[in-house]
Design a protein around this motif. Sequence first.
Motif, short mmCIF file in Angstrom:
data_model
loop_
_atom_site.label_atom_id
_atom_site.label_comp_id
_atom_site.label_asym_id
_atom_site.label_seq_id
_atom_site.Cartn_x
_atom_site.Cartn_y
_atom_site.Cartn_z
N PHE A 198 -2.72 -1.60 36.68
CA PHE A 198 -5.07 -0.88 36.72
C PHE A 198 -4.88 0.34 37.01
CE2 PHE A 198 -4.49 -4.98 36.95
CZ PHE A 198 -4.58 -6.36 35.43
N ARG A 199 -4.06 0.74 37.28
CA ARG A 199 -4.73 2.67 37.19
C ARG A 199 -3.70 3.38 35.65
NH1 ARG A 199 -2.52 4.86 42.86
NH2 ARG A 199 -3.85 6.63 42.21
N ARG A 200 -5.20 4.55 34.82
CA ARG A 200 -4.42 4.74 33.94
C ARG A 200 -3.97 6.16 34.48
NH1 ARG A 200 -8.88 9.24 30.50
NH2 ARG A 200 -7.95 9.38 28.86
N LEU A 218 -11.32 -6.12 24.69
CA LEU A 218 -9.84 -6.32 25.60
C LEU A 218 -9.78 -4.70 25.89
CD1 LEU A 218 -8.02 -8.27 26.62
CD2 LEU A 218 -6.70 -8.26 24.22
N CYS A 219 -9.81 -3.96 25.25
CA CYS A 219 -8.65 -2.65 25.83
C CYS A 219 -9.86 -2.02 26.84
CB CYS A 219 -8.78 -1.42 24.31
SG CYS A 219 -7.75 -1.72 23.53
N ARG A 220 -10.79 -2.03 27.04
CA ARG A 220 -11.46 -1.82 28.58
C ARG A 220 -11.46 -2.66 29.64
NH1 ARG A 220 -16.03 -0.86 24.75
NH2 ARG A 220 -16.87 -3.51 24.74
N ARG A 221 -10.87 -4.16 29.26
CA ARG A 221 -10.54 -5.14 30.47
C ARG A 221 -9.30 -3.96 31.04
NH1 ARG A 221 -12.81 -9.43 31.27
NH2 ARG A 221 -11.74 -9.84 32.52
N VAL A 237 -8.04 3.50 26.87
CA VAL A 237 -9.41 4.10 26.36
C VAL A 237 -8.65 3.61 24.92
CG1 VAL A 237 -9.97 6.43 25.81
CG2 VAL A 237 -9.69 5.29 28.53
N ALA A 238 -9.76 3.12 24.20
CA ALA A 238 -9.34 3.44 22.61
C ALA A 238 -10.76 2.43 22.19
CB ALA A 238 -7.95 2.22 22.38
N GLY A 239 -11.06 3.15 20.83
CA GLY A 239 -12.54 2.30 20.95
C GLY A 239 -11.99 1.89 19.34
N ARG A 240 -13.00 1.56 18.81
CA ARG A 240 -12.62 0.14 17.81
C ARG A 240 -12.15 1.43 16.26
NH1 ARG A 240 -16.64 0.11 14.04
NH2 ARG A 240 -18.66 1.18 14.72
N THR A 241 -12.19 2.46 16.28
CA THR A 241 -12.19 3.27 15.12
C THR A 241 -11.29 3.69 14.86
OG1 THR A 241 -14.52 4.13 15.12
CG2 THR A 241 -12.66 5.29 13.75
N ARG A 242 -10.30 3.71 16.45
CA ARG A 242 -9.51 4.32 17.03
C ARG A 242 -7.90 3.66 17.00
NH1 ARG A 242 -7.34 6.42 22.82
NH2 ARG A 242 -4.68 6.93 22.05
N LEU A 243 -9.03 1.74 16.73
CA LEU A 243 -7.78 0.63 16.78
C LEU A 243 -7.36 0.55 15.39
CD1 LEU A 243 -9.14 -1.43 19.83
CD2 LEU A 243 -6.82 -0.62 19.17
#
Length: 468
Positions: A66-68, A127-130, A134-140
């Motif tokens: 859980f560490r970036r 889910l990515c935030r949980r 680091v990923a927004g919907r546009t990138r996904l």
Amino acid sequence: MASKTVEAVLFPGIDVRVECVGDSSGILVVEAVSTARPGRCPDCRKQARRTHSTYQRGLDERPLGFRRVIVRLRVRRYFCDRKSCSRKTFVEQVPGLSERHRRSSAGLTGWLRSIAIELGGRPAARLCRRLRLVAGRTRLLRLLTAPDRAPRVLGVDEFAFRKGCTYGTVLVDVEAGRVVDVLPDRTSETFAAWLTEHPGAEIICRDRASAYTKAVKEAALDALEVADRWHLLQNLSAAVEKTCHQHRDCLRKRAEEETVAEVPEPPPMLLPPAELPRTQIIERTRHRYEDIHRLLEKRWTISASARRLNLDRKTVRRFRDTDLDELLASARERRLNGALEPFKAYLNPRYTEAQGQVSGTCLFLEIQARGYRGSRQVVRKHLAALRAGTAEPARADIPSPRKITSWIMRPRETLTQSQDERLLQVRLACSDITRACDLARVFADLVRYRRGYLLLEWIRQAGTHRSP
């Protein structure tokens, strides 16, 4: 057990050398250098011999506990020595770690792509935030790329971006059970262009509507068109519900006969002649029927009428092919039963028996003792409607056509005892619904359990039950 190096733990099988690992504000920063052999030019594929320069690029890696994790990778830029090649320099890519124009590692990109395929845009971003990714919907959504070839079994169906306004087309790989592509509209031209760019479909599953048939005939002549099981059962359910609507009077007549046999008839009372309540849904049905037929009389097409009135084509077609009386009856059936509805069978005879000489408070207290949980004002409004002759008569306790259809279409073992008994009463009340029930259940079993060899026999039986 032999101790492993940092490279073997963080980058197994990848040609990099870890120089140091630091912790900055809870983020693991890994300093690494590429140790791979000189790469090849992406255009002419000639292996590089000379190094132009080096620079550092940042890559997001999969989280660790859980560490970036951020990888600061030092890579080399090479000369392309082939004179005929238009590319003079290029940057090396470390296999299994880096990719062109991406700020995430190949492993993290695979994670994000899998999440986007399963969940789409906004749900995947949540889910990515949980997961500390680091990923927004546009990138996904950018990670979702359409295949070069169509799947062997292609499913096609329309869906609504916004119901009644904007529609698109979803394409599905039936064998893999995943979405292949989404088209911006539901026109045959767009679908034909997609089939032309993505050949290879051998079987195309669609609903029984012929909207996509033109595209298939233009761009995929060898493909076999079939109707999938879900749409077959949906069409069967619609046919059963239509039959239940047509024979609803049979159910009402039987329920009224049972009610008359149980309850003595109250003394007559002169009330104003009843008329159809001017409810919002009934008025909307009248106006919609008039608007649609006015456009059709001017020779407007169904699609043009739907666009003009902001309706779905199926709605326009239903209003064109159905009588106004049947549409109004259906509108009355769709009215929500309020808290007072179950008690109208008691209130109306009680009011008639008292010749109207009874207060609303008295009737309110009487039905409240019988379980009424609504307000006193609702009772007063109903009594005022009785005096004016605009009150809707108390309905017999009969199930709606949609509820009957759900009992018929569901597997028999899933029905409760109460539902099974009520369906039996419906079958006893109407022989036509009984025949529709038997035929529908046989066809549903035929489709669910893939007994296609019995289809001709079912068609023969259904043909013998047609009304003259």
